[in-house]
Design an enzyme around this catalytic site. Sequence first.
Site, short mmCIF file in Angstrom:
data_model
loop_
_atom_site.label_atom_id
_atom_site.label_comp_id
_atom_site.label_asym_id
_atom_site.label_seq_id
_atom_site.Cartn_x
_atom_site.Cartn_y
_atom_site.Cartn_z
N TRP A 66 19.38 41.48 31.74
CA TRP A 66 20.68 42.16 31.64
C TRP A 66 21.58 41.36 32.57
CZ3 TRP A 66 23.51 45.44 35.17
CH2 TRP A 66 24.54 46.18 34.57
N LYS A 89 30.15 59.32 26.46
CA LYS A 89 29.23 59.11 25.32
C LYS A 89 29.91 58.31 24.22
CE LYS A 89 25.40 60.21 26.45
NZ LYS A 89 25.81 59.90 27.77
N ARG A 99 15.57 49.47 28.52
CA ARG A 99 16.37 49.29 29.75
C ARG A 99 17.69 48.58 29.45
NH1 ARG A 99 12.79 49.59 34.21
NH2 ARG A 99 13.93 48.07 35.43
N ASN A 146 14.46 40.65 38.69
CA ASN A 146 15.36 41.77 38.41
C ASN A 146 16.09 42.07 39.71
OD1 ASN A 146 16.69 44.01 37.50
ND2 ASN A 146 14.94 45.38 37.68
N GLY A 147 17.42 42.13 39.65
CA GLY A 147 18.18 42.44 40.86
C GLY A 147 19.27 41.40 41.08
N LYS A 179 19.54 51.02 31.02
CA LYS A 179 19.03 52.39 31.16
C LYS A 179 18.90 52.75 32.64
CE LYS A 179 17.56 56.30 29.76
NZ LYS A 179 18.55 57.22 29.15
N CYS A 198 17.33 44.55 33.98
CA CYS A 198 16.31 43.58 33.58
C CYS A 198 14.93 44.26 33.57
CB CYS A 198 16.26 42.42 34.55
SG CYS A 198 17.81 41.57 34.71
N GLU A 237 30.42 54.62 25.42
CA GLU A 237 29.23 53.76 25.57
C GLU A 237 28.48 53.59 24.26
OE1 GLU A 237 26.53 55.32 28.47
OE2 GLU A 237 26.62 57.34 27.70
N HIS A 288 50.62 66.13 33.54
CA HIS A 288 50.97 65.28 34.68
C HIS A 288 50.80 63.80 34.34
CE1 HIS A 288 51.35 68.86 37.08
NE2 HIS A 288 50.16 69.24 36.66
N GLU A 346 31.92 63.87 29.99
CA GLU A 346 30.68 63.36 29.40
C GLU A 346 30.88 62.98 27.94
OE1 GLU A 346 28.01 62.18 30.20
OE2 GLU A 346 26.62 62.42 28.51
C1 AGP Z 1 24.10 57.57 30.65
O1 AGP Z 1 24.57 57.86 29.31
C2 AGP Z 1 24.90 56.49 31.22
N1 AGP Z 1 24.57 55.31 30.43
C3 AGP Z 1 24.80 56.17 32.68
O2 AGP Z 1 26.08 56.55 33.15
C4 AGP Z 1 23.75 56.87 33.54
O3 AGP Z 1 23.95 58.25 33.52
C5 AGP Z 1 23.90 56.39 34.99
O4 AGP Z 1 23.63 55.01 35.00
C6 AGP Z 1 22.95 57.11 35.96
O5 AGP Z 1 21.63 56.84 35.60
P1 AGP Z 1 20.47 57.72 36.32
O6 AGP Z 1 20.64 59.13 35.82
O7 AGP Z 1 19.18 57.09 35.87
O8 AGP Z 1 20.70 57.62 37.80
#
Ligand code: AGP
Length: 609
Positions: free
Chosen positions: A74, A485, A27, A98-99, A604, A2, A488, A504, A481
């Site tokens: 969010w 990517k 965010r 937020n939270g 974010k 948020c 997401e 395995h 990674e």
């Molecule tokens: C990044 O592509 C991801 N959306 C997410 O996993 C992110 O890396 C993770 O939330 C950690 O965020 P930070 O690096 O701000 O701690």
Amino acid sequence: MCGIIGILAKRPVVPLLMDALKRLEYRGYDSAGIATFEKGHLVRFRAEGKLVHLEEKLNNYSLDGKTGIGHTRWATHGAPIERNAHPHMSKQLAVVHNGIIENFAELRAELKKKGYVFNTDTDTEVVVHLVTDALVKGKTLIEAMQDSLPRLQGAFALALIFEGQEDLLIAARQGPPLVIGYGKGEMYIGSDAIALAPFTDRISYLEDGDWAVLTHKSATIYYSMGSKQVKREQTKSSRSAFLVSKGDHRYFMYKEILEQPEVVFHTLAHYLDFASGKVRLQKDSIDWSSVSCLVFACCGTAYYSTLVAKYWFENLAGLSVSNDVASEFRYRDPPLSVYQTLALFVSQSGETADTLACLRYCKRKGVQSGVVVNVSESTMAREANIVFPILAGPEIGVASTKAFTSQLAALASLALMAGKARGTISKKQERSFVMALAETPRYINQALKLEPSIEAVSRELIAAKSVLYLGRGTSYPIALEGALKLKELSYLHAEGYAAGELKHGPIALIDETMPVIVVAPYDRWFEKTVSNTQEVAARGGRIIFITDKKGAAAISVKTLATIVISEVPEIIAPIVYTICVQLIAYHTAVLLGTDVDQPRNLAKSVTVE
Ligand code: AGP
């Protein structure tokens, strides 16, 4: 996560609120709203989805209020529908949050018993009725806040405005960050300095437990949710320099992918002296010679950067390295030796709740704790014993790209620093590694030039039900990674796997419908990776092989596509090969028409557990 904005202005506040909310879009959110005053009375406007829907509503009004609050939500509790969008209100007040209020169920039951009717499925609504209840009992505003705030458990950043009180805004922070901005006859409160950048660069960060009473001219800050005042330092925000724009790029993410040669260079140059071929000795840095054990606890993409770093710190510095996802680490209550241990937390935002909690856990245990962050004014940067910056600049795309490669650049440099201090690498080796790293921007540029062939690969993926990514050694975390990517950004299912693990179990997935992306520079793990690739080929898997010229010449399997990168020094391969998996995910998302900069459900900075 948020986003919160609150403004006490000398001019109509709604356009300012909307400007700030647009700067908080990065965010991630699924609904938005504002509250202000109309002829002295509180009014509220909310909408599902993107800010454009809220703007459409507001265009039907000419609102003259000069004080207001705004929110991008969010969803945590309650569906992302208008009814659950913030601000939440009673006749007496409006609040944005937020939270997560962890004891909201208990408070909700207590307030319902008192006759309060709940109109939303959110945890936030308990704040509305808790403060209202104190006010209707005759408490002053300050007393009502002092009674209510200590009742809240969990994580909250709050901003409240009150009926008939246009020269008053109350804010509180327990967990998610809140920044006070000081203007000329105007005051601001926001989730970060980026939101306040158009109005001011004079800011103060509220600390955990702080709450503040703002008027147009002042901010009075109290600590520990109590009545004792505290002063918080006013600083000049470096973020105000970043009135970030996409330029002529379609997406922030694409712009940020293209920025990687430059920002990786800046990050490397902070740690390495390319002229002398030496690691820069950081003043008041960690005494690496007294470290024998390194503990990482991070999240998501940042966690994958530490999986690569594990190889570097083990091989270059002879350190024993443990890697955890932050959300598991502190609940394991791991036996940590204070002696010769360094805990290192990597976080682009410097605000991720799980990672921050681990930092605080290690500090409480007396373990020396450092952070690798992109936001120098973040909570983690302010609480760590030592800060190792990455110089990626603001990363607006929710999916992390330039921050990840910058994290790798910083971690590779720190591994060299540790090896040098511990005497596990010679001066000659130090020079060789530094000069190899110095080449990284050039190799990234070369990888970026492969975009047309990578875009063609993406066309093969859009109809896939699932995609497998394989890698060994430092390419294994890049496979992880790459899968993240793709998931997401394109919402396609993907899974990263250690290539040696395929047999395995996951090999059962392989058939002629399964694209398998293999990350395989011609390195010490190449031959073994090729054997695993042959296992895929034997079962009809659709192989996309990412390698270099030597690797392309060496493989004998039939591939759907082979992406050939220049041969790069082994230490920088993870950084350079990342470019390919980023572009695969980006182009697949563009072809599928997903929201590239703000993928659904993502935030974010995840400031809740
Ligand atoms: C990044 O592509 C991801 N959306 C997410 O996993 C992110 O890396 C993770 O939330 C950690 O965020 P930070 O690096 O701000 O701690």
